[in-house]
Design a protein around this motif. Structure first.
Motif, PDB file in Angstrom:
ATOM      1  N   CYS A  32      -6.477   1.082   3.417  1.00 49.00           N
ATOM      2  CA  CYS A  32      -5.006   0.970   3.912  1.00 49.00           C
ATOM      3  C   CYS A  32      -5.247   0.108   5.439  1.00 49.00           C
ATOM      4  N   GLN A  33      -6.465   0.270   6.039  1.00 52.12           N
ATOM      5  CA  GLN A  33      -6.761  -0.924   7.224  1.00 52.12           C
ATOM      6  C   GLN A  33      -6.570  -2.282   6.753  1.00 52.12           C
TER       7      GLN A  33
ATOM      8  N   ASP B 164      -2.822   6.277   5.933  1.00 46.08           N
ATOM      9  CA  ASP B 164      -2.022   5.007   6.443  1.00 46.08           C
ATOM     10  C   ASP B 164      -1.551   5.012   8.044  1.00 46.08           C
TER      11      ASP B 164
ATOM     12  N   MET C 180      -5.114  -3.551   4.228  1.00 44.24           N
ATOM     13  CA  MET C 180      -3.768  -3.749   4.056  1.00 44.24           C
ATOM     14  C   MET C 180      -2.880  -4.061   5.297  1.00 44.24           C
ATOM     15  N   THR C 181      -3.227  -3.361   6.418  1.00 43.18           N
ATOM     16  CA  THR C 181      -2.574  -3.819   7.844  1.00 43.18           C
ATOM     17  C   THR C 181      -2.912  -5.055   8.115  1.00 43.18           C
TER      18      THR C 181
ATOM     19  N   THR D 102       0.439   2.516  10.419  1.00 45.77           N
ATOM     20  CA  THR D 102       1.754   2.521   9.822  1.00 45.77           C
ATOM     21  C   THR D 102       2.616   3.328  10.599  1.00 45.77           C
TER      22      THR D 102
ATOM     23  N   PRO E  76       4.194   6.327   2.853  1.00 41.06           N
ATOM     24  CA  PRO E  76       2.761   6.306   3.473  1.00 41.06           C
ATOM     25  C   PRO E  76       2.133   7.676   3.754  1.00 41.06           C
TER      26      PRO E  76
ATOM     27  N   CYS F 127      -2.666   5.107  -1.239  1.00 43.80           N
ATOM     28  CA  CYS F 127      -3.037   3.776  -1.824  1.00 43.80           C
ATOM     29  C   CYS F 127      -3.069   3.395  -3.025  1.00 43.80           C
TER      30      CYS F 127
ATOM     31  N   TYR G 287       6.036  -3.492   3.025  1.00 45.51           N
ATOM     32  CA  TYR G 287       6.510  -2.359   4.014  1.00 45.51           C
ATOM     33  C   TYR G 287       7.733  -2.450   4.595  1.00 45.51           C
TER      34      TYR G 287
ATOM     35  N   SER H 205      -4.316   3.117   9.889  1.00 42.88           N
ATOM     36  CA  SER H 205      -4.053   1.691   9.715  1.00 42.88           C
ATOM     37  C   SER H 205      -2.655   1.488  10.346  1.00 42.88           C
TER      38      SER H 205
ATOM     39  N   THR I 254     -11.016   1.369   5.869  1.00 45.45           N
ATOM     40  CA  THR I 254     -10.159   1.823   4.656  1.00 45.45           C
ATOM     41  C   THR I 254      -9.399   0.872   4.113  1.00 45.45           C
TER      42      THR I 254
END
Length: 263
Positions: free
Chosen positions: A53-54, A199, A56-57, A205, A195, A177, A146, A203, A51
């Motif tokens: 969001c992954q 997320d 992003m992590t 979050t 989030p 996202c 974050y 990911s 994803t």
């Protein structure tokens, strides 16, 4: 502004706010060939799709530069929003998915909510670069931070220092996202985001994390706010505790203190 200056400014933001993870710079690319050679494509590097969001992590926690194209994204809802599908009416598809998931009480309300979301048209951009800001090799379009609520409070003080308005947010609790990546790109305005489930499920979050996103063009005004906002009130993070008071103790403690002249 060159990338060396971005590195210095990102370090100032990171250290001043005591952030747990790196600030992330995001670049929207017209052609996937524009991705830097150092960018890691999940479909090639990890041999799987992930994803957004992954990614992003991985950027904010691992410090990786991540390259995302339609071939790298497994999340259909993000793919609809970012123009990575052949859907003729991605908003309709998004609304039907929300309604089928029972996120809304009726279809009319669902359509109205989806109409408030940010979408990219198919072919607008072929790729995304998500990179820790200290390592980014090209000028980003969007910067994402974050932080916990106390950090975000300080972020908001800084972000509103040189603005007439407060920072806005649209809160729906799902598929966020586009809100922290696409909307700052389209509007040129900073945003606050809570989030969504993707997320948190995919990911990792944290429950205590919120998101602040801003266009790159806002970075200097934001840094000015970090330096100046609330200076005379002692505003900072971590928030300093007030200690100029005399504590009170239970009666038997006070009696023992008085025995030895402590009052």
């Amino acid at each position: 502004m060159d990338t060396l200056e971005i590195v210095r400014k990102s370090e100032f933001v990171y250290n001043t706010l005591r952030l747990k993870t790196f600030p992330v710079g995001v670049k929207f690319l017209k052609h996937q060939e524009e991705l830097p050679e150092t960018a890691r494509r999940p479909s090639q590097f990890l041999k799987k799709k992930i994803t957004i969001c992954q990614a992003m992590t991985m950027a904010r926690v691992y410090g990786w530069q991540m390259g995302m194209t339609g071939d790298d994204v497994i999340c259909i809802l993000a793919s609809l929003a970012f123009g990575f599908t052949a859907a003729e009416d991605p908003r309709k598809e998004m609304a039907e998915s929300f309604f089928e998931s029972t996120y809304k009480s009726d279809m009319e309300k669902t359509v109205k909510e989806v109409d408030q979301m940010c979408f990219l048209d198919r072919g607008d951009y072929q790729a995304l670069l998500l990179a820790p800001l200290p390592k980014i090799t090209i000028i980003p379009d969007t910067i994402v931070l974050y932080g916990n609520p106390a950090q975000v409070s300080r972020i908001l003080q800084a972000a509103t220092y040189d603005r007439d308005e407060k920072i806005q947010g649209l809160f729906g609790g799902k598929v966020e996202c586009p809100e922290y990546l696409i909307r700052p790109l389209k509007t040129g305005e900073p945003r606050i985001i809570i989030p969504g489930p993707g997320d948190r499920i995919f990911s990792m979050t944290g429950d205590d994390e919120m998101i602040f996103a801003m266009p790159f063009s806002f970075l200097d005004r934001f840094i000015l706010g970090l330096k100046e906002s609330g200076k005379k009130a002692g505003a900072r993070y971590p928030i300093t505790y007030y200690q100029n008071f005399q504590p009170e103790f239970p009666a038997h403690y006070r009696a023992l203190g008085e025995k030895y002249g402590i009052r």
